[in-house]
Design an enzyme around this catalytic site. Structure first.
Site, PDB file in Angstrom:
ATOM      1  N   GLU A 160       0.728  -1.374   0.082  1.00 24.48           N
ATOM      2  CA  GLU A 160      -0.079   0.014  -0.025  1.00 24.48           C
ATOM      3  C   GLU A 160       0.563   1.460   0.097  1.00 24.48           C
ATOM      4  O   GLU A 160       0.616   2.112   0.804  1.00 24.48           O
ATOM      5  CB  GLU A 160      -0.953  -0.006   1.239  1.00 24.48           C
ATOM      6  N   GLU A 341      -5.950  -8.157   0.535  1.00 26.71           N
ATOM      7  CA  GLU A 341      -6.596  -7.630   2.105  1.00 26.71           C
ATOM      8  C   GLU A 341      -7.942  -7.502   1.858  1.00 26.71           C
ATOM      9  O   GLU A 341      -8.197  -6.813   0.664  1.00 26.71           O
ATOM     10  CB  GLU A 341      -5.905  -6.484   2.499  1.00 26.71           C
TER      11      GLU A 341
END
Length: 420
Positions: A160, A341
């Site tokens: 991320e 995720e």
């Protein structure tokens, strides 16, 4: 339907569960002293550093065939003077044991190199605003892969980068706490460059499957006006395409390219061929034209027509398919997608039917969108960055006073879903 090669997994990160700040010669991290909810720290967290055998046993009981974890950069680099020497073996010894235990349990290790825990001395030297940090990440990748590449099934260099850039350097909500707004954009480029250099280092050390894990959110215009559509496009460029485009196509969005410190050869380095593309998805984002005085080209607008999690995030399973579809439209040669995720925070109750509903809907959305794997965030309750222990994401409840692990109803549901 899913085939036998579909990856049913769970995800964690080192800083959020390991504890053991004083073990293995671990160096300080930018997160060690960063302010969090009620001053809570991750010094012990879930004590996974010392209880990993118990946690692997839970993974075996759950029946997952893949476990995504991160290595702690400060732990691996521990034992050497800041920026020099070779990594002490003790920091990698822990991951050696973890990987072996996972393989003994029939679980594929999926290793993330960088999940936000920059060593403090690296940040003091400029952090992700400095180009040299990309090369430091590549050195760390080479060190880790030399020890583990023969057994780790899949590698993710950077988790991320959008969140590191936006919350860590643009708004200051996350460590290192810099509020630079658009002056944070060099961090985005250096994170992307670090990804590309790390992919090269991993492959040179024998890694056979390397991908990424980008946080993605559909950007919804608040109305049909041209001004709101422009705001949504600007946000999509900042959150989605600033990271996907260079990795997948060797280019930056036109709206941002002039703000980035790109040097000759950088984009070719960033656009290394990938074996898979990881999508981390939690919710869409709604945008409108900026209000007077807002230095950003958009305002965030609440999404009120959907239920929300304990964190206040709207629950929109269809947004996952929407995002994967947008990636495929923009990048027709998109590698196989894994949802690396997907999860939700709810109060600590063991009868977490809301989480069951969330995971059922999102896993089916992932399968319908053609994903090759689905990783729940997270197997354990954990330290949630600036929110401390106030949020509960785990399939397994953790009593932080006693470290007792208690599987929730969602754990049993996920176990049964995997068996089906």
């Amino acid at each position: 339907m899913t085939g036998p090669d579909f990856l049913w997994g769970v995800s964690t990160s080192a800083f959020q569960i390991e504890g053991g700040f004083d073990e293995d010669g671990r160096l300080p991290s930018v997160w060690d002293e960063f302010p969090s909810f009620e001053g809570q720290t991750a010094r012990v967290a879930c004590d996974h550093r010392n209880r990993h055998a118990e946690d692997v046993a839970l993974l075996r009981e759950l029946g997952v065939n893949a476990y995504r974890f991160s290595l702690s950069w400060p732990r691996v680099e521990g034992g050497r003077a800041a920026g020099s020497g070779s990594a002490a073996s003790s920091g990698l010894d822990f991951y050696d044991r973890l990987v072996d235990d996972l393989l003994d349990a029939g679980i594929a290790p999926v290793a993330t190199l960088y999940h936000w825990d920059t060593p403090a001395h690296v940040e003091e030297a400029g952090g992700w605003l400095a180009r040299d940090t990309a090369h430091r990440l590549a050195d760390y990748a080479a060190t880790a892969a030399a020890r583990l590449a023969d057994r780790v099934a899949m590698w993710i260099p950077v988790n991320e980068p959008a969140i590191v850039t936006l919350l860590g350097y643009a708004t200051g909500q996350h460590a290192p706490g810099k509020a630079l707004l658009f002056d944070a954009l060099p961090a985005a480029h250096h994170l992307n460059l670090g990804h590309g250099l790390a992919v090269q280092a991993l492959r040179a050390a024998g890694a056979t499957s390397v991908g990424t894990a980008n946080n993605h959110t559909p950007a919804w215009a608040a109305t049909g006006s041209a001004e709101d559509a422009a705001a949504a496009s600007a946000y999509a460029d900042l959150h989605n395409w600033l990271y996907a485009d260079p990795v997948l196509a060797g280019r930056y969005p036109e709206s941002l390219v002039d703000l980035l410190p790109v040097e000759d050869g950088d984009l070719a380095t960033i656009a290394q061929p990938l074996d898979f593309y990881g999508v981390n998805y939690y919710n869409p984002t709604r945008l409108s034209a900026p209000s007077p005085g807002n230095p950003l080209p958009f305002d965030l607008v609440p999404i009120t027509e959907h239920p929300v999690t304990g964190f206040g995030w709207p629950v929109v399973p269809a947004g996952l398919g929407e995002m994967i579809g947008a990636l495929r439209t923009r990048h027709p040669n998109l590698p196989p997608v894994h949802v690396t995720e997907s999860g939700c925070s709810y109060p600590h109750s063991l009868d977490d039917t809301e989480r069951v509903d969330y995971l059922a809907a999102h896993s089916e959305a992932a399968i319908a969108a053609g994903a090759k794997g689905y990783f729940v965030w997270s197997v354990l309750d954990n330290f949630e960055w600036d929110s401390g222990y106030s949020q509960r994401f785990g399939l397994v409840h953790v009593d932080y006073a006693t470290q007792r692990r208690t599987p929730r109803a969602s754990f049993r549901w996920y176990r049964d879903r995997i068996r089906r």
